[in-house]
Design a protein around this motif. Structure first.
Motif, PDB file in Angstrom:
ATOM      1  N   PHE A  78       1.007  -1.259   0.134  1.00 62.78           N
ATOM      2  CA  PHE A  78       0.018  -0.182   0.027  1.00 62.78           C
ATOM      3  C   PHE A  78       1.091   1.155  -0.004  1.00 62.78           C
ATOM      4  O   PHE A  78       1.287   2.338  -0.970  1.00 62.78           O
ATOM      5  N   CYS A 106     -10.418   3.434   2.147  1.00 66.41           N
ATOM      6  CA  CYS A 106      -9.309   4.188   2.299  1.00 66.41           C
ATOM      7  C   CYS A 106      -8.732   5.130   3.595  1.00 66.41           C
ATOM      8  O   CYS A 106      -9.705   6.285   2.956  1.00 66.41           O
ATOM      9  N   ARG A 127      -6.456   7.201   2.501  1.00 65.12           N
ATOM     10  CA  ARG A 127      -6.704   7.978   2.421  1.00 65.12           C
ATOM     11  C   ARG A 127      -7.315   8.762   0.515  1.00 65.12           C
ATOM     12  O   ARG A 127      -6.987   9.810   0.579  1.00 65.12           O
ATOM     13  N   CYS A 128      -7.863   7.626   0.309  1.00 66.64           N
ATOM     14  CA  CYS A 128      -8.745   8.350  -1.198  1.00 66.64           C
ATOM     15  C   CYS A 128     -10.524   7.850  -0.708  1.00 66.64           C
ATOM     16  O   CYS A 128     -10.511   8.131  -1.666  1.00 66.64           O
ATOM     17  N   CYS A 175      -5.905  -1.065  -1.834  1.00 66.01           N
ATOM     18  CA  CYS A 175      -6.777  -0.100  -2.112  1.00 66.01           C
ATOM     19  C   CYS A 175      -6.096  -0.143  -3.251  1.00 66.01           C
ATOM     20  O   CYS A 175      -6.217   0.003  -4.492  1.00 66.01           O
ATOM     21  N   GLY A 184      -8.064   2.027  -5.479  1.00 67.31           N
ATOM     22  CA  GLY A 184      -7.487   3.513  -5.613  1.00 67.31           C
ATOM     23  C   GLY A 184      -6.389   3.979  -5.624  1.00 67.31           C
ATOM     24  O   GLY A 184      -5.993   4.814  -6.498  1.00 67.31           O
ATOM     25  N   CYS A 185      -5.693   3.036  -4.693  1.00 59.60           N
ATOM     26  CA  CYS A 185      -4.338   4.035  -4.308  1.00 59.60           C
ATOM     27  C   CYS A 185      -2.898   2.721  -5.032  1.00 59.60           C
ATOM     28  O   CYS A 185      -1.785   3.166  -5.336  1.00 59.60           O
TER      29      CYS A 185
HETATM   30 ZN   LIG Z   1      -6.966   4.267  -1.319  1.00 54.71          ZN
END
Ligand SMILES: [Zn+2]
Length: 263
Positions: free
Chosen positions: A178, A234, A236-237, A258, A260-261
């Motif tokens: 991650f 997540c 972060r996102c 994730c 997205g990340c």
């Molecule tokens: Zn993410």
């Protein structure tokens, strides 16, 4: 979690409290080694190798163990005995000369070998992220090359394969992927894991020497970005953390990421 850093800390603690002690009674509950007797031998020291533990005696005998999920080692004070329910799960019990007891409980892997033959039990391991072989940039690059050589295998499986690089358990593998934005399912040959392994080495050392919390977020809660956070947003996102159950992965380990990340 029994990752390389926890094992290194455990080895250091057991070394500090038992090295120099002489074994005065020995009880090995393992079909292959039930008749082994370490009585009279002095404990020379404990050495971690990846996620494996080696206890050496002055008679050149090594007690090799791996804790996996369930196992543990404990030292009981003078005259103290294990509760009956715990004693039933004893795999090796050593009485020490000051009447303390060194107990290996629920150990899924327990082997006794000659110290000169330790390669039989740990010789298959790749470079140890907490050992001398990865202390240099060249050593770390060799470890990275072994991960890449896993080819079409998912990089997460390659990082967990202790024959390629030793010391990472599932938590560190998931979190490092991650942190480096790498999709765990990407083929190992399509990754450059050098920066990830350098970060792994730094984090494992930090966990051994300074902070054993194994928090990757730097927070108490949540301590991890994706590990154990299936379906949660997540950090972060905000995309939901994806999850695959152990039985549905080629490497047999729960996997979080994730989408997205991690690309
Ligand atoms: Zn993410």
């Amino acid at each position: 979690m029994a990752e390389g850093d926890s094992i290194a800390r455990l080895a250091a603690r057991l070394d500090a409290v038992t090295a120099g002690s002489t074994i005065t009674a020995c009880d090995v509950r393992h079909p292959r080694f039930a008749t082994a007797d370490l009585t009279g031998q002095r404990i020379v020291g404990w050495v971690p190798r990846g996620k494996h533990l080696l206890m050496r005696t002055d008679a050149a005998v090594t007690v090799h163990s791996h804790l996996r999920m369930s196992g543990r080692w404990t030292v009981l004070g003078a005259g103290r005995r294990l509760p009956r329910a715990v004693a039933a799960r004893l795999r090796i019990g050593l009485r020490l000369d000051d009447d303390r007891t060194l107990a290996g409980i629920d150990l899924p892997v327990l082997t006794l070998v000659r110290t000169a033959g330790e390669h039989q039990v740990v010789g298959h391991l790749g470079p140890d992220l907490l050992g001398g072989s990865t202390a240099t940039d060249e050593g770390l690059a060799r470890a990275a090359a072994r991960v890449v050589a896993a080819g079409a295998q998912p990089v997460v499986a390659a990082l967990l394969d202790q024959r390629r690089v030793a010391g990472l358990g599932n938590m560190w593998a998931q979190e490092l992927l991650f942190l480096h934005g790498i999709d765990p399912w990407r083929p190992a040959s399509a990754t450059d894991p050098l920066a990830l392994l350098a970060d792994a080495r730094r984090r494992l050392r930090h966990a051994v020497e300074i902070d054993p919390s194994q928090s990757t977020t730097g927070r108490r809660s949540p301590r991890h970005w994706v590990y154990g956070r299936a379906g949660r947003p997540c950090l972060r996102c905000a995309a939901p953390v994806a999850f695959t159950a152990a039985a549905r992965t080629p490497h047999g380990r729960e996997t979080w990421w994730c989408p997205g990340c991690q690309r």
